[in-house]
Write an enzyme that holds these catalytic residues in place. Structure first.
Site, PDB file in Angstrom:
ATOM      1  CE1 TYR A  62     -48.073 -50.879   0.689  1.00  0.00           C
ATOM      2  CE2 TYR A  62     -48.772 -49.943   3.063  1.00  0.00           C
ATOM      3  CZ  TYR A  62     -49.131 -50.289   1.462  1.00  0.00           C
ATOM      4  OH  TYR A  62     -50.152 -49.625   0.900  1.00  0.00           O
ATOM      5  CB  SER A  63     -40.548 -51.591   4.159  1.00  0.00           C
ATOM      6  OG  SER A  63     -40.566 -50.540   3.468  1.00  0.00           O
TER       7      SER A  63
END
Length: 344
Positions: A62-63
């Site tokens: 995630y990111s």
């Protein structure tokens, strides 16, 4: 908030968990989800804890790890009040050791997640995808070592096929390694494929479902209606290609039923969709996300009440699909059904 055991384990998790995919968002997918900074994340965590939501789910992908970093900042000073869940195995770079579940990758990924989260242990460590190139014995012995070292408390998987789970569980039993107790799965009123193989397996083997995208990748927010395009603010414009596909006519049939139940109950469409999931077999916790306080408070309103049996039956009928082979005989023919009653 109701608390439930996570599969065949002693860990109790809240019926609703918070998904931190919106924290620190960047890139074409996660940037569209949201870009909550540490200050905003801390406020959302405050609201969650006040409501009894104590588990927070993230992933290293995630990111590019920013979600874990922001979540770590948001729970700083109250680590003993929360459960932290994260995932690894999906590619985080182009190098040969930047993907998969090899021993070296898992050890490095766990240590990196601990550092980003600012903690000495992960409550639920999950494999984000099945790695067909690494022997399950190597994977399980490595995870065993992480548990023995105190870095990880419980183990789970995400997006595994039934045979992949069973192969892993059989190997765990054979060698005395810790078993997976959670399966993070896609499950919603417009995506019920989980029910054909994975739900019966979870019942039989003691796996708790950690449900992701309970609103069908943003399609069950109450803003999408038959004959109208997604509203301008919908993330579907940018993210639909990344998520599970849904036939438009099926979606509208489900939304029509949700609208009827919403009118009868005075509840919002997302609350009804999440509440329906909370009463399905094997579901331990439903992961909700939110870009702001309004979304979060609305989703928190999915607990503390129940649909009537007639309303559940109506939603079941609207969302039902013909089962794939070899399941449809058990769905359609009495003789098959008598031997294998549906787990509902």
């Amino acid at each position: 908030m109701e608390y439930r055991r996570l599969g065949a384990s002693g860990l109790k998790v809240p019926a609703l968990s918070f998904g931190a995919g919106t924290f620190g968002g960047s890139g074409p997918l996660f940037g569209a989800w949201g870009s909550t900074d540490a200050r905003g994340a801390r406020r959302l965590v405050d609201i969650c804890l006040d409501a009894g939501v104590t588990m927070f789910d993230t992933a290293d992908v995630y990111s590019a790890g920013a979600s874990e970093e922001v979540l770590g900042e948001a729970v700083k000073g109250r680590r003993d009040r929360v459960l932290l869940s994260t995932k690894t195995s999906l590619p985080t770079g182009d190098g040969p050791e930047d993907a998969g579940s090899s021993r070296s990758r898992l050890i490095r990924a766990c240590d990196a997640a601990l550092r980003r989260l600012g903690t000495d242990h992960i409550d639920l460590f999950q494999l984000h995808a099945y790695d067909a190139g690494t022997p399950v014995e190597e994977v399980l012995s490595t995870l065993d070592g992480l548990v023995r070292a105190g870095k990880v408390r419980y183990l789970g998987v995400s997006n595994f096929a039934g045979w992949q789970i069973m192969k892993s569980l059989a190997a765990a039993d054979r060698h005395g390694h810790p078993r997976y107790v959670a399966h993070q799965v896609y499950y919603s009123l417009v995506g019920r494929d989980y029910e054909w193989d994975l739900l019966p397996l979870a019942l039989d083997q003691g796996l708790g479902a950690v449900v992701w995208s309970p609103l069908g990748w943003g399609r069950l927010t109450g803003r999408i209606r038959r004959g109208t395009p997604p509203p301008a603010g919908s993330r579907l414009h940018e993210t639909a290609a990344f998520g599970p596909p849904v036939d438009d006519e099926h979606l509208y049939t489900v939304v029509d039923a949700l609208d009827e139940v919403a009118a009868e109950t005075g509840r919002a469409v997302p609350q009804i969709a999440i509440n329906w999931l909370l009463h399905r077999p094997t579901v331990a916790t439903v992961v909700i996300g939110a870009r702001d306080e309004t979304q979060l408070r609305q989703n928190l309103g999915a607990v503390g009440w129940s649909l009537t049996p007639e309303q559940v039956a109506r939603l079941d009928a609207a969302s039902a699909r013909t089962a794939p082979y070899p399941h449809f005989p058990y769905q359609r023919q009495e003789g098959f059904a008598r031997l294998n009653p549906a787990p509902v």
